[in-house]
Design an enzyme around this catalytic site. Structure first.
Site, PDB file in Angstrom:
ATOM      1  N   HIS A   1      49.716  37.807  53.951  1.00  0.00           N
ATOM      2  CA  HIS A   1      48.476  36.628  54.027  1.00  0.00           C
ATOM      3  C   HIS A   1      49.409  35.824  54.954  1.00  0.00           C
ATOM      4  CE1 HIS A   1      46.599  37.444  50.565  1.00  0.00           C
ATOM      5  NE2 HIS A   1      47.700  37.300  49.522  1.00  0.00           N
TER       6      HIS A   1
ATOM      7  N   LYS B   1      56.799  30.479  44.396  1.00  0.00           N
ATOM      8  CA  LYS B   1      55.799  30.110  42.899  1.00  0.00           C
ATOM      9  C   LYS B   1      56.616  28.421  42.770  1.00  0.00           C
ATOM     10  CE  LYS B   1      53.658  33.539  42.985  1.00  0.00           C
ATOM     11  NZ  LYS B   1      51.856  33.550  43.549  1.00  0.00           N
TER      12      LYS B   1
ATOM     13  N   LYS C   1      39.222  32.896  54.635  1.00  0.00           N
ATOM     14  CA  LYS C   1      39.347  31.339  54.011  1.00  0.00           C
ATOM     15  C   LYS C   1      39.275  30.348  55.716  1.00  0.00           C
ATOM     16  CE  LYS C   1      43.635  31.249  51.354  1.00  0.00           C
ATOM     17  NZ  LYS C   1      42.987  30.603  50.243  1.00  0.00           N
TER      18      LYS C   1
ATOM     19  N   ASP D   1      55.047  40.520  48.554  1.00  0.00           N
ATOM     20  CA  ASP D   1      53.263  39.870  47.803  1.00  0.00           C
ATOM     21  C   ASP D   1      52.233  38.689  49.062  1.00  0.00           C
ATOM     22  OD1 ASP D   1      51.132  39.420  45.367  1.00  0.00           O
ATOM     23  OD2 ASP D   1      52.269  36.950  45.365  1.00  0.00           O
TER      24      ASP D   1
ATOM     25  N   GLU E   1      53.022  27.348  45.784  1.00  0.00           N
ATOM     26  CA  GLU E   1      52.012  27.231  45.301  1.00  0.00           C
ATOM     27  C   GLU E   1      52.681  26.079  43.886  1.00  0.00           C
ATOM     28  OE1 GLU E   1      49.827  31.113  44.569  1.00  0.00           O
ATOM     29  OE2 GLU E   1      52.258  31.271  45.402  1.00  0.00           O
TER      30      GLU E   1
ATOM     31  N   ASP F   1      35.303  55.759  34.817  1.00  0.00           N
ATOM     32  CA  ASP F   1      37.450  56.691  35.012  1.00  0.00           C
ATOM     33  C   ASP F   1      36.657  57.139  36.111  1.00  0.00           C
ATOM     34  OD1 ASP F   1      39.240  57.050  35.700  1.00  0.00           O
ATOM     35  OD2 ASP F   1      40.266  57.443  33.925  1.00  0.00           O
TER      36      ASP F   1
ATOM     37  N   ARG G   1      36.258  51.025  33.148  1.00  0.00           N
ATOM     38  CA  ARG G   1      36.578  52.749  31.845  1.00  0.00           C
ATOM     39  C   ARG G   1      36.253  51.151  31.035  1.00  0.00           C
ATOM     40  NH1 ARG G   1      42.857  54.288  32.986  1.00  0.00           N
ATOM     41  NH2 ARG G   1      43.572  51.970  32.280  1.00  0.00           N
TER      42      ARG G   1
ATOM     43  N   HIS H   1      42.631  37.803  51.776  1.00  0.00           N
ATOM     44  CA  HIS H   1      41.587  37.323  51.705  1.00  0.00           C
ATOM     45  C   HIS H   1      42.035  36.012  51.917  1.00  0.00           C
ATOM     46  CE1 HIS H   1      44.665  35.722  48.808  1.00  0.00           C
ATOM     47  NE2 HIS H   1      43.508  34.707  48.882  1.00  0.00           N
TER      48      HIS H   1
HETATM   49  C1  BG6 Z   1      47.830  36.590  46.118  1.00  0.00           C
HETATM   50  C2  BG6 Z   1      49.214  36.696  45.554  1.00  0.00           C
HETATM   51  O1  BG6 Z   1      47.599  37.638  47.164  1.00  0.00           O
HETATM   52  O2  BG6 Z   1      47.593  35.545  46.877  1.00  0.00           O
HETATM   53  C3  BG6 Z   1      49.275  35.608  44.855  1.00  0.00           C
HETATM   54  O3  BG6 Z   1      48.851  38.067  45.092  1.00  0.00           O
HETATM   55  C4  BG6 Z   1      49.349  34.104  45.048  1.00  0.00           C
HETATM   56  O4  BG6 Z   1      50.531  35.874  43.950  1.00  0.00           O
HETATM   57  C5  BG6 Z   1      47.433  34.024  45.948  1.00  0.00           C
HETATM   58  O5  BG6 Z   1      48.993  33.549  44.315  1.00  0.00           O
HETATM   59  C6  BG6 Z   1      47.053  33.340  46.861  1.00  0.00           C
HETATM   60  O6  BG6 Z   1      46.172  33.082  47.183  1.00  0.00           O
HETATM   61  P1  BG6 Z   1      45.364  31.511  47.311  1.00  0.00           P
HETATM   62  O7  BG6 Z   1      43.752  32.000  48.267  1.00  0.00           O
HETATM   63  O8  BG6 Z   1      45.293  31.055  45.820  1.00  0.00           O
HETATM   64  O9  BG6 Z   1      46.323  30.815  48.531  1.00  0.00           O
END
Ligand code: BG6
Length: 487
Positions: free
Chosen positions: A235, A333, A177, A230, A211, A89, A48, A173
């Site tokens: 994942h 975390k 990997k 999350d 993490e 937008d 935007r 994602h």
């Molecule tokens: C994201 C989450 O999908 O993956 C984050 O929203 C997390 O909270 C992240 O930190 C971790 O990804 P990676 O590739 O750093 O392990």
């Protein structure tokens, strides 16, 4: 199957956002540098914000120059010539028209929604209204798709109005990997493991995604989701599926995804009683991040919160292969180290022929798949310790390692961003590494069950100091099953 059309433009919505700048733009640049982007492929960046295109491109260059990889001026010249920036937008008819005008003759666009999922429905409606969604147009959606099964359905229904399922690419994602894909190779390109890959030989599986980072500035998003939604819903369940699925007939998208869905359907639902025994929620308080003091989640958030930043649980897969083999999952975390790891713990030998000290030396085999920070695959085996000792033979456990770092550290090798593989797959229309709608539904169904059981059992997050391995209950949980976290 006829070859899918190659996309000729990526319309990157949310181009000034964090994901686009940190991951997507560099991924496209690296793909281009390696010759993977087709000639004439265009990058239409949009957000935007009214930013002059030259300024957008100059910022991008500065970001790429600041990266550890050497900057390739020739690749940059080619790459930057592909980019246009349009302020629009995309949730509005005017915005979609502005995109349409900028897309010009493009015949096979891929729309990448690097946006808040709350905007997906409106963006799809606007794109469809502008006549931009007909085949072969593709759409890429980031997680989270909804925050429960019901809200996911609303989003998926709306997206389905504009795009057919084979043109919807839901990104996780983790599937991009390298080591996650390697898991598929390890299981199905070797004869060694498959006969052992079941409840006769495997004792249990541990999946850890730890993490060191806190939530920080991301709390407006995170506070609505928490660690279960999350990380576990997507994942971690994806990792679990790849470990647990039956061998697919081939690598075609539906062959692999059918097998993953079967695993998700076999996950045992939680009751209130199970939740108390087999799950734990935690939230970090003040503590340490490395040597430095780290604030509590609530002080980052600025008020009290009942969201979990840590979750550990025992998942059971009720099918023939995995009956009686617990899968222990934990993620959080502000843990002491960054570690993403899958550990397959084999059973001990059925009978020991070793007497004396060697009897106590025996440790069951373990296959450890490290995804982060370093990629490696190692199988621990018992070995005779060299030399002679008083009490007879001594044994020790040693890793047989694939040493992936060393094996692939030749000149020019670089660790790819997970998004590179995934962007290229969308461009080519290959959806094996993307999440199908029924996978999202099944994952939510299970996660909703965990949430409900937490509610019924009145389970709130237990505090843990930043820099620790989560609340004490995480250790109690696995010990209750007679196992221990692998450190
Ligand atoms: C994201 C989450 O999908 O993956 C984050 O929203 C997390 O909270 C992240 O930190 C971790 O990804 P990676 O590739 O750093 O392990």
């Amino acid at each position: 199957m006829p070859a899918a059309a190659l996309s000729d433009v990526i319309v990157l919505l949310g181009a000034t956002g964090d994901l686009a700048q940190r991951m997507l733009a560099p991924s496209l640049y690296f793909l281009d540098a390696d010759g993977f982007l087709p000639e004439g492929f265009r990058i239409l960046a949009s957000a935007r914000q009214a930013v002059a295109p030259e300024e957008f491109i100059a910022d991008l260059k500065a970001d790429l120059e600041a990266r550890p990889e050497p900057f390739n001026a020739e690749a940059w010249a080619r790459f930057s010539a592909r980019i246009t920036y349009v302020a629009a937008d995309a949730t509005t008819a005017e915005g979609a028209q502005a995109l349409k005008a900028a897309m010009g003759e493009a015949a096979a666009p891929m729309f990448y929604l690097a946006l808040s999922p709350s905007l997906y429905v409106r963006v799809c409606a606007a794109l469809s209204e502008a006549g931009l969604t007909a085949a072969p147009a593709r759409i890429v959606l980031e997680k989270p798709i909804g925050r429960d099964l019901e809200s996911a359905r609303v989003i998926n229904d709306a997206v389905a109005q504009a795009f057919s399922e084979d043109r919807i690419f839901r990104i996780d994602h983790y599937l991009g990997k390298e080591t996650v894909q390697n898991l598929i190779a390890l299981r199905f390109a070797n004869t060694l493991f498959e006969p052992l890959w079941n409840n006769l030989t495997i004792d249990h599986v541990q999946i850890t995604v730890a993490e060191t980072e806190g939530v920080g500035e991301r709390w407006p998003y995170y506070d609505e989701y928490g660690a279960l939604r999350d990380m576990v819903q997507n994942h971690m369940l994806q990792l679990l599926c790849l470990v647990a699925m039956e061998p697919p007939a081939d690598m075609e998208p539906d062959s692999v995804r059918n097998e993953k869905v079967k695993v998700l359907r076999s996950l045992r639902r939680f009751t209130r009683h199970d939740a108390q025994n087999w799950t734990i929620r935690g939230q970090y308080g003040a503590g340490l991040s490395g040597e430095k003091a780290a604030a509590s989640y609530e002080s980052e958030r600025g008020q009290e919160s009942s969201v979990e930043t840590f979750v550990a649980l025992r998942a059971d897969i009720d099918n023939w292969r995995w009956a009686g083999v617990p899968f222990f999952l934990r993620t959080g975390k502000r843990l002491p180290e960054r570690r993403t790891q899958i550990a397959i713990q084999f059973k001990p030998v059925p009978h020991s022929i070793f007497a004396g000290a060697a009897q106590d030396d025996l440790i069951a085999n373990r296959l450890v798949i490290d995804l982060q920070p370093d990629e490696d695959i190692a199988l621990t085996l018992m070995n005779k310790a060299p030399g002679i000792s008083q009490g007879g033979m001594r044994l020790e456990s040693l890793p047989l390692s694939l040493s992936l770092q060393k094996a692939y550290s030749g000149p020019g090798s670089r660790r790819r961003i997970a998004y590179e593989r995934l962007l290229l797959d969308v461009l080519r229309g290959s959806s094996t590494l993307f999440v199908r709608r029924d996978e999202v539904d099944e994952a939510w169904r299970w996660v909703d069950g965990v949430e409900e059981s937490w509610k019924e059992a009145g389970m709130t997050p237990k505090p843990y100091p930043a820099g620790s391995w989560g609340p004490a209950g995480a250790f109690a949980l696995i010990e209750r099953a007679g196992r221990a976290w692998y450190e």
